[in-house]
Write a protein that holds these residues in place. Structure first.
Motif, PDB file in Angstrom:
ATOM      1  N   GLY A  27       0.808  -1.209   0.000  1.00 28.69           N
ATOM      2  CA  GLY A  27       0.000   0.000   0.000  1.00 28.69           C
ATOM      3  C   GLY A  27       0.843   1.261   0.000  1.00 28.69           C
ATOM      4  O   GLY A  27       1.842   1.344   0.701  1.00 28.69           O
ATOM      5  N   GLY A  28       0.444   2.235  -0.809  1.00 28.49           N
ATOM      6  CA  GLY A  28       1.173   3.491  -0.917  1.00 28.49           C
ATOM      7  C   GLY A  28       2.236   3.493  -1.999  1.00 28.49           C
ATOM      8  O   GLY A  28       2.723   4.552  -2.385  1.00 28.49           O
ATOM      9  N   GLN A  29       2.598   2.318  -2.508  1.00 30.82           N
ATOM     10  CA  GLN A  29       3.609   2.260  -3.560  1.00 30.82           C
ATOM     11  C   GLN A  29       2.981   2.547  -4.914  1.00 30.82           C
ATOM     12  O   GLN A  29       1.811   2.251  -5.150  1.00 30.82           O
ATOM     13  CB  GLN A  29       4.281   0.890  -3.591  1.00 30.82           C
ATOM     14  N   LYS A  30       3.773   3.112  -5.807  1.00 30.45           N
ATOM     15  CA  LYS A  30       3.304   3.390  -7.164  1.00 30.45           C
ATOM     16  C   LYS A  30       3.434   2.131  -8.008  1.00 30.45           C
ATOM     17  O   LYS A  30       4.352   1.325  -7.824  1.00 30.45           O
ATOM     18  CB  LYS A  30       4.110   4.530  -7.784  1.00 30.45           C
ATOM     19  N   VAL A  31       2.507   1.985  -8.963  1.00 26.42           N
ATOM     20  CA  VAL A  31       2.513   0.818  -9.842  1.00 26.42           C
ATOM     21  C   VAL A  31       2.191   1.279 -11.254  1.00 26.42           C
ATOM     22  O   VAL A  31       1.405   2.216 -11.452  1.00 26.42           O
ATOM     23  CB  VAL A  31       1.506  -0.254  -9.350  1.00 26.42           C
ATOM     24  N   ASN A  32       2.827   0.680 -12.238  1.00 28.73           N
ATOM     25  CA  ASN A  32       2.520   0.950 -13.637  1.00 28.73           C
ATOM     26  C   ASN A  32       1.390   0.047 -14.095  1.00 28.73           C
ATOM     27  O   ASN A  32       1.109  -0.983 -13.479  1.00 28.73           O
ATOM     28  CB  ASN A  32       3.757   0.704 -14.515  1.00 28.73           C
ATOM     29  N   ALA A  33       0.757   0.415 -15.193  1.00 22.74           N
ATOM     30  CA  ALA A  33      -0.305  -0.416 -15.748  1.00 22.74           C
ATOM     31  C   ALA A  33       0.272  -1.775 -16.119  1.00 22.74           C
ATOM     32  O   ALA A  33       1.333  -1.869 -16.738  1.00 22.74           O
ATOM     33  CB  ALA A  33      -0.909   0.254 -16.976  1.00 22.74           C
ATOM     34  N   GLY A  34      -0.382  -2.840 -15.687  1.00 27.96           N
ATOM     35  CA  GLY A  34       0.083  -4.194 -15.957  1.00 27.96           C
ATOM     36  C   GLY A  34       1.010  -4.745 -14.893  1.00 27.96           C
ATOM     37  O   GLY A  34       1.370  -5.918 -14.935  1.00 27.96           O
ATOM     38  N   GLY A  35       1.379  -3.932 -13.934  1.00 30.40           N
ATOM     39  CA  GLY A  35       2.278  -4.367 -12.874  1.00 30.40           C
ATOM     40  C   GLY A  35       1.597  -5.341 -11.926  1.00 30.40           C
ATOM     41  O   GLY A  35       0.452  -5.141 -11.524  1.00 30.40           O
ATOM     42  N   ILE A  36       2.305  -6.401 -11.564  1.00 34.04           N
ATOM     43  CA  ILE A  36       1.753  -7.416 -10.667  1.00 34.04           C
ATOM     44  C   ILE A  36       1.801  -6.899  -9.231  1.00 34.04           C
ATOM     45  O   ILE A  36       2.839  -6.435  -8.764  1.00 34.04           O
ATOM     46  CB  ILE A  36       2.529  -8.740 -10.803  1.00 34.04           C
ATOM     47  N   ILE A  37       0.660  -7.015  -8.544  1.00 32.59           N
ATOM     48  CA  ILE A  37       0.560  -6.564  -7.159  1.00 32.59           C
ATOM     49  C   ILE A  37       0.606  -7.756  -6.211  1.00 32.59           C
ATOM     50  O   ILE A  37       1.329  -7.744  -5.217  1.00 32.59           O
ATOM     51  CB  ILE A  37      -0.729  -5.751  -6.947  1.00 32.59           C
ATOM     52  N   VAL A  38      -0.173  -8.809  -6.502  1.00 33.79           N
ATOM     53  CA  VAL A  38      -0.255  -9.978  -5.627  1.00 33.79           C
ATOM     54  C   VAL A  38      -0.300 -11.243  -6.459  1.00 33.79           C
ATOM     55  O   VAL A  38      -1.010 -11.303  -7.461  1.00 33.79           O
ATOM     56  CB  VAL A  38      -1.527  -9.932  -4.733  1.00 33.79           C
ATOM     57  N   ARG A  39       0.458 -12.254  -6.053  1.00 39.46           N
ATOM     58  CA  ARG A  39       0.306 -13.607  -6.591  1.00 39.46           C
ATOM     59  C   ARG A  39      -0.256 -14.454  -5.470  1.00 39.46           C
ATOM     60  O   ARG A  39       0.272 -14.469  -4.368  1.00 39.46           O
ATOM     61  CB  ARG A  39       1.644 -14.180  -7.052  1.00 39.46           C
ATOM     62  N   GLN A  40      -1.366 -15.169  -5.757  1.00 37.94           N
ATOM     63  CA  GLN A  40      -2.065 -15.887  -4.693  1.00 37.94           C
ATOM     64  C   GLN A  40      -2.722 -17.147  -5.243  1.00 37.94           C
ATOM     65  O   GLN A  40      -2.836 -17.317  -6.449  1.00 37.94           O
ATOM     66  CB  GLN A  40      -3.119 -14.968  -4.065  1.00 37.94           C
ATOM     67  N   VAL A  41      -3.138 -18.008  -4.322  1.00 39.85           N
ATOM     68  CA  VAL A  41      -3.918 -19.195  -4.659  1.00 39.85           C
ATOM     69  C   VAL A  41      -5.345 -18.895  -4.235  1.00 39.85           C
ATOM     70  O   VAL A  41      -5.610 -18.685  -3.061  1.00 39.85           O
ATOM     71  CB  VAL A  41      -3.408 -20.439  -3.912  1.00 39.85           C
TER      72      VAL A  41
END
Length: 89
Positions: A27-41
């Motif tokens: 939270g609070g970090q910048k992300v580009n379009a298409g950037g992965i935020i979470v990998r989960q099951v």
């Protein structure tokens, strides 16, 4: 006389590769379009605004912005706030 050498137990010795799951950006970090935020099951974290869900339940950003985690009715959501909204607030 045995025609085969004693090989020992070969039933063990297999292990799967690590899947490198988890939160990649917080939270609070910048992300580009298409950037992965979470990998989960499964959907431990649910998709919010400006976020997409891959077929392997990967959560990724649809737009450039700032990540915000929120909780509503007992469910955790991942949102991406546009950069203009963040600078104005």
């Amino acid at each position: 006389m045995a025609s085969k050498k004693a090989g020992g137990s070969s039933r063990n010795g297999r292990d799967s590769n690590a899947k490198r799951r988890g939160v990649k950006l917080f939270g609070g970090q910048k992300v580009n379009a298409g950037g992965i935020i979470v990998r989960q099951v499964g959907t431990k974290l649910k998709v919010g605004e400006n976020v997409g869900l891959g077929k392997d339940f990967t959560i990724y950003a649809l737009i450039e912005g700032t990540i915000k985690f929120s909780e509503r009715r007992g469910h955790k959501y991942v949102n991406v706030l546009p950069l203009q909204a963040v600078t104005a607030v």
